[in-house]
Design a protein around this motif. Sequence first.
Motif, PDB file in Angstrom:
ATOM      1  N   PRO A 162     -71.423  47.474  35.575  1.00  0.00           N
ATOM      2  CA  PRO A 162     -71.159  48.899  35.701  1.00  0.00           C
ATOM      3  C   PRO A 162     -69.712  49.239  35.347  1.00  0.00           C
ATOM      4  CG  PRO A 162     -71.447  47.866  37.862  1.00  0.00           C
ATOM      5  CD  PRO A 162     -71.764  46.830  36.838  1.00  0.00           C
ATOM      6  N   ALA A 163     -69.506  50.377  34.765  1.00  0.00           N
ATOM      7  CA  ALA A 163     -68.155  50.822  34.419  1.00  0.00           C
ATOM      8  C   ALA A 163     -67.353  51.003  35.709  1.00  0.00           C
ATOM      9  CB  ALA A 163     -68.237  52.132  33.651  1.00  0.00           C
ATOM     10  N   GLN A 164     -66.061  51.057  35.582  1.00  0.00           N
ATOM     11  CA  GLN A 164     -65.179  51.192  36.739  1.00  0.00           C
ATOM     12  C   GLN A 164     -65.605  52.379  37.603  1.00  0.00           C
ATOM     13  OE1 GLN A 164     -63.942  48.442  37.039  1.00  0.00           O
ATOM     14  NE2 GLN A 164     -61.726  48.624  36.859  1.00  0.00           N
ATOM     15  N   GLU A 165     -65.844  53.506  36.926  1.00  0.00           N
ATOM     16  CA  GLU A 165     -66.254  54.688  37.668  1.00  0.00           C
ATOM     17  C   GLU A 165     -67.694  55.007  37.359  1.00  0.00           C
ATOM     18  OE1 GLU A 165     -63.736  58.136  37.462  1.00  0.00           O
ATOM     19  OE2 GLU A 165     -61.965  56.848  37.390  1.00  0.00           O
ATOM     20  N   LYS A 166     -68.436  55.323  38.390  1.00  0.00           N
ATOM     21  CA  LYS A 166     -69.838  55.680  38.183  1.00  0.00           C
ATOM     22  C   LYS A 166     -69.921  57.025  37.484  1.00  0.00           C
ATOM     23  CE  LYS A 166     -72.521  52.956  41.248  1.00  0.00           C
ATOM     24  NZ  LYS A 166     -73.943  52.855  41.362  1.00  0.00           N
ATOM     25  N   THR A 167     -70.880  57.129  36.581  1.00  0.00           N
ATOM     26  CA  THR A 167     -71.028  58.395  35.865  1.00  0.00           C
ATOM     27  C   THR A 167     -71.953  59.340  36.624  1.00  0.00           C
ATOM     28  OG1 THR A 167     -72.917  57.551  34.651  1.00  0.00           O
ATOM     29  CG2 THR A 167     -70.762  57.233  33.640  1.00  0.00           C
ATOM     30  N   GLY A 168     -72.770  58.773  37.531  1.00  0.00           N
ATOM     31  CA  GLY A 168     -73.716  59.600  38.272  1.00  0.00           C
ATOM     32  C   GLY A 168     -74.932  59.981  37.451  1.00  0.00           C
ATOM     33  N   LYS A 169     -75.000  59.395  36.258  1.00  0.00           N
ATOM     34  CA  LYS A 169     -76.109  59.710  35.362  1.00  0.00           C
ATOM     35  C   LYS A 169     -77.351  58.927  35.791  1.00  0.00           C
ATOM     36  CE  LYS A 169     -75.721  58.164  31.196  1.00  0.00           C
ATOM     37  NZ  LYS A 169     -75.060  57.849  29.936  1.00  0.00           N
TER      38      LYS A 169
END
Length: 207
Positions: A162-169
């Motif tokens: 997962p990317a550092q920050e969640k996209t919430g997608k």
Amino acid sequence: MSTNPMFNIQYGLFVVTTALDGRDNGCISNTVAQVTAQPNQISVALNKANYTTDMIRQSGRFTVSILSEAAGFDLFTHFGFQSGRTVDKFAGFADCRRTQNGTLAVTRGTNAFISAEVQQTVDLGTHLLFIGLVTEAETLSDTPSATYNYYQAHIKPKPAAPAQEKTGKTVWRCTICGYEYEGEELPADFICPICKHPASDFEKVVV
Ligand code: FE
């Protein structure tokens, strides 16, 4: 706790092959079982959409190569995620051997093969159930057989970190091959474009 008792059934994994009119083909299956010992019979249920299913219906013979824990993901993509209608899966594929019934056994990432002659075919709607009399069987390796759970835990590549920050997608991820569909709702009749599994094999994840 598992929400679906059907998920608690354990399955093996297999390459089911056949030959018809000089053409070899095969597909991945998790439905092979020995159904009687005397006589020695095995069964396999294959989706009617598979070219291999069509070919076995006509040839009346098949070989089951039992996938082991040494099987790489490439074997699953090679035999499972493409169709013999468009690709000759055995063109340039050296890790196989012709068995007595004229079909090819896969000898890499497998621990045994069993050849059979179809005795009965049962129409199950979406699938054909072939019941075959075992005509030849040979052990190839002592590596344990790969179960479906082993495939999920150790063979299928893990989703990208997962990317550092969640996209919430919201995405719907295919639990068989990892393909991701973007969108809040997955259409009920959706078919995975990579492995051809239905919407019921997708899980909803927020990335
Ligand atoms: Fe898929």
